[in-house]
Design a protein around this motif. Structure first.
Motif, PDB file in Angstrom:
ATOM      1  N   GLY A 160      -8.335  -6.253  -5.022  1.00  0.00           N
ATOM      2  CA  GLY A 160      -8.162  -6.421  -3.847  1.00  0.00           C
ATOM      3  C   GLY A 160      -9.537  -7.460  -3.516  1.00  0.00           C
ATOM      4  O   GLY A 160     -10.569  -7.839  -4.341  1.00  0.00           O
ATOM      5  N   HIS A 161      -9.646  -7.699  -2.125  1.00  0.00           N
ATOM      6  CA  HIS A 161     -10.791  -8.376  -1.363  1.00  0.00           C
ATOM      7  C   HIS A 161     -11.069  -7.855  -0.207  1.00  0.00           C
ATOM      8  O   HIS A 161     -10.205  -7.444   0.453  1.00  0.00           O
ATOM      9  N   PRO A 162     -12.478  -7.749   0.279  1.00  0.00           N
ATOM     10  CA  PRO A 162     -12.670  -7.290   1.548  1.00  0.00           C
ATOM     11  C   PRO A 162     -12.469  -7.626   2.622  1.00  0.00           C
ATOM     12  O   PRO A 162     -11.832  -7.148   3.613  1.00  0.00           O
ATOM     13  N   GLN A 163     -12.090  -9.111   2.713  1.00  0.00           N
ATOM     14  CA  GLN A 163     -11.441  -9.750   3.751  1.00  0.00           C
ATOM     15  C   GLN A 163     -10.015  -9.619   4.121  1.00  0.00           C
ATOM     16  O   GLN A 163      -9.459  -9.208   5.068  1.00  0.00           O
ATOM     17  N   GLU A 164      -9.186  -9.298   2.631  1.00  0.00           N
ATOM     18  CA  GLU A 164      -7.791  -8.747   3.073  1.00  0.00           C
ATOM     19  C   GLU A 164      -7.743  -7.387   3.510  1.00  0.00           C
ATOM     20  O   GLU A 164      -6.703  -7.170   4.207  1.00  0.00           O
ATOM     21  N   THR A 165      -8.494  -6.573   2.949  1.00  0.00           N
ATOM     22  CA  THR A 165      -8.466  -5.059   3.482  1.00  0.00           C
ATOM     23  C   THR A 165      -8.869  -4.858   5.109  1.00  0.00           C
ATOM     24  O   THR A 165      -8.077  -4.290   5.836  1.00  0.00           O
ATOM     25  N   THR A 166      -9.748  -5.543   5.224  1.00  0.00           N
ATOM     26  CA  THR A 166     -10.338  -5.553   6.568  1.00  0.00           C
ATOM     27  C   THR A 166      -9.403  -6.265   7.627  1.00  0.00           C
ATOM     28  O   THR A 166      -9.473  -5.996   8.856  1.00  0.00           O
ATOM     29  N   GLU A 167      -8.704  -7.275   7.318  1.00  0.00           N
ATOM     30  CA  GLU A 167      -7.679  -7.711   8.023  1.00  0.00           C
ATOM     31  C   GLU A 167      -6.677  -6.729   8.879  1.00  0.00           C
ATOM     32  O   GLU A 167      -6.190  -7.010   9.732  1.00  0.00           O
ATOM     33  N   SER A 231     -16.234  -0.813   8.341  1.00  0.00           N
ATOM     34  CA  SER A 231     -15.532  -0.937   9.735  1.00  0.00           C
ATOM     35  C   SER A 231     -15.677   0.902  10.044  1.00  0.00           C
ATOM     36  O   SER A 231     -15.743   1.506   9.032  1.00  0.00           O
ATOM     37  N   ARG A 232     -15.784   0.715  11.262  1.00  0.00           N
ATOM     38  CA  ARG A 232     -15.994   2.141  11.846  1.00  0.00           C
ATOM     39  C   ARG A 232     -14.813   2.208  12.832  1.00  0.00           C
ATOM     40  O   ARG A 232     -14.509   1.451  13.716  1.00  0.00           O
ATOM     41  N   VAL A 233     -13.795   3.351  12.634  1.00  0.00           N
ATOM     42  CA  VAL A 233     -12.879   3.615  13.677  1.00  0.00           C
ATOM     43  C   VAL A 233     -12.912   4.898  14.213  1.00  0.00           C
ATOM     44  O   VAL A 233     -13.299   5.958  13.822  1.00  0.00           O
ATOM     45  N   HIS A 247     -14.910   6.226   8.520  1.00  0.00           N
ATOM     46  CA  HIS A 247     -15.654   4.853   8.242  1.00  0.00           C
ATOM     47  C   HIS A 247     -14.769   4.310   6.962  1.00  0.00           C
ATOM     48  O   HIS A 247     -14.445   5.035   6.163  1.00  0.00           O
ATOM     49  N   VAL A 248     -14.824   3.166   7.054  1.00  0.00           N
ATOM     50  CA  VAL A 248     -13.992   2.529   5.822  1.00  0.00           C
ATOM     51  C   VAL A 248     -14.869   1.333   5.377  1.00  0.00           C
ATOM     52  O   VAL A 248     -15.648   0.373   5.872  1.00  0.00           O
ATOM     53  N   GLY A 255     -15.568  -8.951  -8.778  1.00  0.00           N
ATOM     54  CA  GLY A 255     -14.851 -10.320  -8.184  1.00  0.00           C
ATOM     55  C   GLY A 255     -13.373 -10.161  -8.475  1.00  0.00           C
ATOM     56  O   GLY A 255     -12.668 -10.975  -7.872  1.00  0.00           O
ATOM     57  N   ASP A 256     -12.868  -8.935  -8.867  1.00  0.00           N
ATOM     58  CA  ASP A 256     -11.410  -8.916  -9.146  1.00  0.00           C
ATOM     59  C   ASP A 256     -11.041  -7.710  -8.427  1.00  0.00           C
ATOM     60  O   ASP A 256     -10.109  -7.632  -7.583  1.00  0.00           O
ATOM     61  N   VAL A 257     -11.510  -6.336  -8.615  1.00  0.00           N
ATOM     62  CA  VAL A 257     -11.513  -5.324  -8.217  1.00  0.00           C
ATOM     63  C   VAL A 257     -12.480  -4.979  -7.049  1.00  0.00           C
ATOM     64  O   VAL A 257     -13.594  -5.125  -7.202  1.00  0.00           O
ATOM     65  N   ILE A 258     -12.043  -3.923  -6.141  1.00  0.00           N
ATOM     66  CA  ILE A 258     -13.168  -3.344  -5.076  1.00  0.00           C
ATOM     67  C   ILE A 258     -12.788  -2.083  -5.202  1.00  0.00           C
ATOM     68  O   ILE A 258     -12.012  -1.448  -5.816  1.00  0.00           O
ATOM     69  N   ASP A 259     -13.992  -1.375  -4.942  1.00  0.00           N
ATOM     70  CA  ASP A 259     -14.086   0.101  -4.398  1.00  0.00           C
ATOM     71  C   ASP A 259     -13.958   0.337  -3.099  1.00  0.00           C
ATOM     72  O   ASP A 259     -14.456  -0.122  -2.073  1.00  0.00           O
ATOM     73  N   PHE A 260     -12.776   0.886  -2.680  1.00  0.00           N
ATOM     74  CA  PHE A 260     -12.324   0.977  -1.039  1.00  0.00           C
ATOM     75  C   PHE A 260     -12.618   2.672  -1.089  1.00  0.00           C
ATOM     76  O   PHE A 260     -11.717   3.517  -1.443  1.00  0.00           O
ATOM     77  N   THR A 261     -13.514   3.007  -0.072  1.00  0.00           N
ATOM     78  CA  THR A 261     -13.954   4.206   0.305  1.00  0.00           C
ATOM     79  C   THR A 261     -13.616   4.468   1.632  1.00  0.00           C
ATOM     80  O   THR A 261     -13.953   3.828   2.562  1.00  0.00           O
ATOM     81  N   ILE A 262     -13.226   5.523   1.844  1.00  0.00           N
ATOM     82  CA  ILE A 262     -12.987   6.227   3.316  1.00  0.00           C
ATOM     83  C   ILE A 262     -13.604   7.553   3.508  1.00  0.00           C
ATOM     84  O   ILE A 262     -13.733   8.169   2.679  1.00  0.00           O
TER      85      ILE A 262
END
Length: 369
Positions: A160-167, A231-233, A247-248, A255-262
């Motif tokens: 994934g990509h941080p722009q896509e997840t933050t969208e 991001s903070r919700v 917190h996201v 450059g290919d995978v991301i670590d997505f932490t909540i």
């Protein structure tokens, strides 16, 4: 052939490492491991702390003869100093070599270090385009978390990509279609100010246990996006009477995978409605921790639904939008400032203006970044 494939990839996806603050690890994790080795923003890094509480995030290669400094190669921390496994050079948390076994430390032997910032025990490091210094600070007020319980955290790795997840913060349409939320709507307009994006939205969702709806919750969410890595919700449940914070963090790995932490934490002050299965009788701290764990579980469920799509989708630079797509294009204009072309100040001495268009191609907003 490979060059052509790379060029096609660049056309299909945004630049993989946007400028900003990106999550590295929790202070608790760093203290427990003593020395962490990570791939972060396409870099091999090491992370450690000293007895004074300073944290260092540094490139994982010794400036002496290039030895890898991670524990897999024998790197270790002794008395708060990182010790190279090859010749025993010792580095303080400033990155400076402070000792060697057989000679005075070379003055020019310094690690490349990344500037850090900490939020609620979570350590972030700055990734600057062409190595430039931090352009802003993350939003953090220690007094703002006094009544919140300990963080409950979960990290998932996927393509994934941080722009896509933050969208997701502005994509109201997918909340109902993918996740089954109801009465979903944005409150007011998305506010864009330099590196920050703010939005508010309302939704209802049914919480099911064993396939049966056990509870319907009614939420108001206040979103603060600071760059593409954090991001903070802040959310408020109207019927049970709960307040919490999510917190996201989306951190590119290679450059290919991301670590997505909540990371989730609930307020310890509010007393939930009695009809929520007797939770009101539990001590406040225990109750808040249980809500936080349950919320992380719910968030993981939602994220995994998105991962199925994120990991297989192609980035559409010119999406064909409909009227219900809302603020997608203003969001993308906001994102433009975090990429290399926007960082070239000599090209844009008065700032860069990015036009956004509606679903019919008409200019609806101009954002200066």
């Amino acid at each position: 052939m490979l060059v052509d494939q790379l060029e096609q990839t660049r056309e299909r996806t945004p630049y993989p490492f946007p400028e900003g603050w990106y999550y590295v690890a929790s202070r608790e994790q760093i203290a427990k491991s003593k020395l962490l080795q990570l791939t972060w923003m396409g870099e091999e890094i090491v992370v450690w702390g000293d007895d004074d509480g300073s944290i260092c995030v540094a490139e994982a290669y010794c400036p002496h003869l290039g030895s890898y400094l991670g524990p897999d190669a024998g790197g270790r921390v002794c008395d708060g100093r990182l010790v190279c496994p090859f010749h025993g050079f010792e580095f303080g948390t400033s990155g400076q070599c402070v000792a060697t076994p057989n000679a005075p430390p070379p003055r020019r032997a310094t690690l490349r270090v990344f500037e850090t910032q900490e939020i609620a025990g979570m350590v972030f490091a700055w990734w600057g385009i062409d190595g430039r210094k931090p352009q802003w600070d993350l939003p953090w007020d220690p007094e703002d978390v006094v009544d919140l319980c300990k963080l409950q955290m979960l990290t998932m790795r996927f393509r994934g990509h941080p722009q896509e997840t933050t969208e997701n913060s502005v994509d109201m349409g997918h909340l109902s279609y993918v996740h089954g939320y109801r009465d979903t709507y944005q409150v007011g307009s998305v506010l864009l100010e330099q590196h920050e994006l703010r939005s508010q939205f309302h939704f209802r969702r049914a919480i099911k246990l064993a396939g049966v709806t056990a509870l319907t919750v009614d939420f108001m969410a206040h979103v603060l996006v600071s760059g593409l890595g954090y991001s903070r919700v802040d959310f408020f449940e109207n019927e049970i009477g709960l307040e919490g914070r999510l917190h996201v963090m989306a951190t590119p790995v290679d450059g290919d995978v991301i670590d997505f932490t909540i990371a989730c934490q609930f307020s310890e002050q509010r007393v939930p409605n009695r009809r929520f299965v007797g939770m009101g009788f539990l001590p406040r701290r225990v109750r808040a921790a249980l809500f936080s764990k349950f919320s992380v579980w719910l968030q993981r469920h939602d994220v995994m639904q998105d991962v199925t799509i994120w990991s297989r989708k192609r980035y559409q630079r010119r999406p064909r939008l409909c009227r219900s797509d809302g603020e997608i294009m203003p969001y993308r204009a906001y994102c433009a400032q975090f990429y290399p072309e926007a960082a070239d100040d000599s090209r844009y001495p008065n700032g860069r203006s990015v036009e956004t268009v509606d679903h019919e191609g008409d200019v609806v907003r101009s954002l200066r970044v």
